[in-house]
Design a protein around this motif. Sequence first.
Motif, PDB file in Angstrom:
ATOM      1  N   TYR A 183       0.841  -1.204   0.000  1.00 26.60           N
ATOM      2  CA  TYR A 183       0.000   0.000   0.000  1.00 26.60           C
ATOM      3  C   TYR A 183       0.876   1.254   0.000  1.00 26.60           C
ATOM      4  N   ALA A 184       1.905   1.253   0.851  1.00 24.23           N
ATOM      5  CA  ALA A 184       2.771   2.423   0.978  1.00 24.23           C
ATOM      6  C   ALA A 184       3.553   2.693  -0.311  1.00 24.23           C
ATOM      7  N   ILE A 185       4.108   1.650  -0.915  1.00 23.32           N
ATOM      8  CA  ILE A 185       4.937   1.869  -2.109  1.00 23.32           C
ATOM      9  C   ILE A 185       4.071   2.258  -3.302  1.00 23.32           C
ATOM     10  N   THR A 186       2.845   1.725  -3.386  1.00 30.29           N
ATOM     11  CA  THR A 186       1.924   2.122  -4.455  1.00 30.29           C
ATOM     12  C   THR A 186       1.485   3.567  -4.261  1.00 30.29           C
ATOM     13  N   SER A 187       1.208   3.935  -3.020  1.00 28.93           N
ATOM     14  CA  SER A 187       0.835   5.320  -2.713  1.00 28.93           C
ATOM     15  C   SER A 187       1.970   6.277  -3.071  1.00 28.93           C
ATOM     16  N   HIS A 188       3.197   5.825  -2.908  1.00 32.71           N
ATOM     17  CA  HIS A 188       4.364   6.639  -3.278  1.00 32.71           C
ATOM     18  C   HIS A 188       4.334   6.956  -4.777  1.00 32.71           C
ATOM     19  N   LEU A 189       3.989   5.965  -5.582  1.00 35.61           N
ATOM     20  CA  LEU A 189       3.885   6.183  -7.034  1.00 35.61           C
ATOM     21  C   LEU A 189       2.695   7.078  -7.369  1.00 35.61           C
ATOM     22  N   LEU A 190       1.572   6.814  -6.729  1.00 33.09           N
ATOM     23  CA  LEU A 190       0.371   7.600  -6.999  1.00 33.09           C
ATOM     24  C   LEU A 190       0.568   9.065  -6.600  1.00 33.09           C
ATOM     25  N   SER A 191       1.251   9.288  -5.496  1.00 34.69           N
ATOM     26  CA  SER A 191       1.484  10.665  -5.055  1.00 34.69           C
ATOM     27  C   SER A 191       2.429  11.413  -5.987  1.00 34.69           C
ATOM     28  N   ALA A 192       3.205  10.642  -6.766  1.00 31.45           N
ATOM     29  CA  ALA A 192       4.082  11.248  -7.769  1.00 31.45           C
ATOM     30  C   ALA A 192       3.359  11.478  -9.091  1.00 31.45           C
ATOM     31  N   GLU A 283      13.557   8.405 -15.928  1.00 32.60           N
ATOM     32  CA  GLU A 283      13.156   9.493 -16.828  1.00 32.60           C
ATOM     33  C   GLU A 283      11.950   9.118 -17.691  1.00 32.60           C
ATOM     34  N   ASP A 284      11.910   7.872 -18.158  1.00 29.03           N
ATOM     35  CA  ASP A 284      10.796   7.430 -19.009  1.00 29.03           C
ATOM     36  C   ASP A 284       9.776   6.593 -18.226  1.00 29.03           C
ATOM     37  N   ILE A 285      10.266   5.707 -17.398  1.00 27.20           N
ATOM     38  CA  ILE A 285       9.406   4.821 -16.594  1.00 27.20           C
ATOM     39  C   ILE A 285       9.932   4.777 -15.170  1.00 27.20           C
ATOM     40  N   SER A 286       9.047   4.985 -14.211  1.00 22.44           N
ATOM     41  CA  SER A 286       9.428   4.830 -12.810  1.00 22.44           C
ATOM     42  C   SER A 286       9.280   3.368 -12.389  1.00 22.44           C
ATOM     43  N   LEU A 287      10.059   2.972 -11.403  1.00 23.49           N
ATOM     44  CA  LEU A 287      10.081   1.566 -10.990  1.00 23.49           C
ATOM     45  C   LEU A 287      10.263   1.465  -9.484  1.00 23.49           C
ATOM     46  N   VAL A 288       9.494   0.559  -8.858  1.00 20.40           N
ATOM     47  CA  VAL A 288       9.693   0.234  -7.444  1.00 20.40           C
ATOM     48  C   VAL A 288       9.746  -1.278  -7.297  1.00 20.40           C
ATOM     49  N   GLY A 289      10.342  -1.721  -6.190  1.00 18.27           N
ATOM     50  CA  GLY A 289      10.435  -3.154  -5.915  1.00 18.27           C
ATOM     51  C   GLY A 289       9.896  -3.477  -4.537  1.00 18.27           C
ATOM     52  N   TYR A 290      10.310  -4.642  -4.036  1.00 11.98           N
ATOM     53  CA  TYR A 290       9.860  -5.078  -2.699  1.00 11.98           C
ATOM     54  C   TYR A 290      10.920  -6.017  -2.134  1.00 11.98           C
ATOM     55  N   THR A 304      14.021   2.173  -5.464  1.00 11.27           N
ATOM     56  CA  THR A 304      13.085   2.480  -4.370  1.00 11.27           C
ATOM     57  C   THR A 304      12.270   1.223  -4.103  1.00 11.27           C
ATOM     58  N   THR A 305      12.184   0.836  -2.830  1.00 10.59           N
ATOM     59  CA  THR A 305      11.602  -0.468  -2.525  1.00 10.59           C
ATOM     60  C   THR A 305      11.010  -0.478  -1.122  1.00 10.59           C
ATOM     61  N   VAL A 306      10.438  -1.605  -0.741  1.00 11.71           N
ATOM     62  CA  VAL A 306       9.899  -1.797   0.606  1.00 11.71           C
ATOM     63  C   VAL A 306      10.905  -2.595   1.428  1.00 11.71           C
ATOM     64  N   HIS A 307      11.273  -2.044   2.562  1.00 12.55           N
ATOM     65  CA  HIS A 307      12.227  -2.740   3.432  1.00 12.55           C
ATOM     66  C   HIS A 307      11.502  -3.774   4.282  1.00 12.55           C
ATOM     67  N   LYS A 342      16.441   6.290  -6.212  1.00 14.59           N
ATOM     68  CA  LYS A 342      16.344   7.195  -7.363  1.00 14.59           C
ATOM     69  C   LYS A 342      15.581   6.621  -8.553  1.00 14.59           C
ATOM     70  N   SER A 343      14.762   5.599  -8.334  1.00 10.72           N
ATOM     71  CA  SER A 343      14.093   4.952  -9.466  1.00 10.72           C
ATOM     72  C   SER A 343      12.691   5.483  -9.723  1.00 10.72           C
ATOM     73  N   VAL A 344      12.262   6.501  -8.971  1.00  7.97           N
ATOM     74  CA  VAL A 344      10.933   7.083  -9.164  1.00  7.97           C
ATOM     75  C   VAL A 344      11.086   8.572  -9.454  1.00  7.97           C
ATOM     76  N   GLN A 345      10.316   9.012 -10.453  1.00  7.98           N
ATOM     77  CA  GLN A 345      10.303  10.426 -10.816  1.00  7.98           C
ATOM     78  C   GLN A 345       8.870  10.879 -10.963  1.00  7.98           C
ATOM     79  N   PRO A 346       8.530  12.065 -10.477  1.00  7.50           N
ATOM     80  CA  PRO A 346       7.159  12.569 -10.651  1.00  7.50           C
ATOM     81  C   PRO A 346       6.766  12.587 -12.129  1.00  7.50           C
ATOM     82  N   ILE A 347       5.491  12.353 -12.384  1.00  7.23           N
ATOM     83  CA  ILE A 347       4.992  12.282 -13.744  1.00  7.23           C
ATOM     84  C   ILE A 347       5.154  13.620 -14.447  1.00  7.23           C
TER      85      ILE A 347
END
Length: 351
Positions: A183-192, A283-290, A304-307, A342-347
Motif C-alpha cells: 500500500y505504501a509503495i503504491t501510494s508513493h507512485l500515486l502521489s508522484a 526518466e521514461d518509466i518509474s520503478l519500485v520493488g519489494y 526504491t523499494t519496501v524494506h 532514485k528509481s521514481v520520478q514525478p509524472i
Amino acid sequence: MTRGSGQDRATIRDVAALAGVSVATVSRVLGGEYPVATATRTKVQRAMRELDFVVNAHARALAGTNTKTVAFILDDVTGPFHALVARGVEDQATIEGRLCLLCTTHGDPQRELDVVELMREQHADAVIVLGGAYEDTEHLERMTHFAHALDRSGSRLVLCGRPPLGPDIPATVVEYDNEGGAYAITSHLLSAGHRHIVFLGRVDKLTTTSQRLRGFTAAHHAYGLQPDPSLVFDGAFSRASGIDRTIKLLAQGNPFTAIFAATDMVGAGVIAALRDANIRVPEDISLVGYDNIPLAEDLTPGLTTVHVPHEELGRTAVRLALHRDRETSQHVVLGTHIQVRKSVQPIRTGK
C-alpha cells in the motif's frame, strides 16, 4: 584413557567411567534439561573431549528425546530474501544452543509437506517454514495436521513470512506487514502523479503476492482509482522472469508510466529489459520493488523499494518457538517501510 582411530567409538558408559559419575549424570549433562553441579559438568565435558565422544543423534530421536535442532524450510537457499532470513534463524539458533538444519523445497508444495513431516520424525525442537503459503485447501489441511502433531510431541510449527493457519491452531506466526508495505509503495507512485501502474510478478495462489496485490489495489481505491487488470502480469520471483515479462509488457502496447515489481529480483530484470529497449529509469518509466535486498542499492539507478526486516524475522521465529512459556504472543507482525532511492520520478505533464 584414550582411544585410537582403530578402536570402537566411545559410549556414554565410557564417559561415565572416566568422569567417575553415573550414566544418568552424563545423560543429564548431554540433555541440558536438569541442573548439574558445575564441577560435575566440567568433569563430564573433559571426559567427552578426551574420548572424542560424539552424541548419536539418531539414537536420541529413536528414544524420543530432544535433538537440540531447529529445522528451517525454504524455497531456494540462493535467493537473497531467503538467505537473509536464514542468517537470522542461524544466529538465534546458535544463541539458543541449537543446530540449524536447512531444507529446500524448490517451490514444490508437496515437497514442503514432505520435509515438514520428515523434520517431525526427527524430533526437531521447531520446524520453521519460510515464505508465502499456498492458497490450497488440501495443503492448508495437511499443514494444520502437522501443527497439531508437532505440538503434541513438544515441538512447534513456525510460519515465517506467511499468515496464520486459522484460529486456535498451535503454531507460531511471525509475519511482516506485507499488504501495508505494498500500500505504501503504491501510494508513493500515486502521489508522484502516476495513474497507469503495472504490477509485474504475480504468482497465482501464493499469499505473498495476494497480499501485495491487496495493498496495491487498496492504494488505488484510496485515490479514487481502479487498477487496470491488463497491467497485472503473472511471473516468478526472479530476474529472468522480470526480463521476460517486461518484454511481453512492452509488446502489449498498453500505456503505463510506472512498474511495481513484485520483488527486487524481478525489478533487476525489469531494469535490464528496459535498458535493452532504450527506455530510461526513471526518466521514461518509474520503478519500485519489494524486499530491500542488498542488490536494490547497487542497481542503476538505486531501486526504491519496501524494506523487510529479514534477519529480525528469522531471530524472532526461533525465539518465540523455543520460549513459548515466557512469550506473551505467538503471533507477531513486524513493520515494513519504504526505502526511497532514485528509481521514481514525478509524472511529467501530458504523460
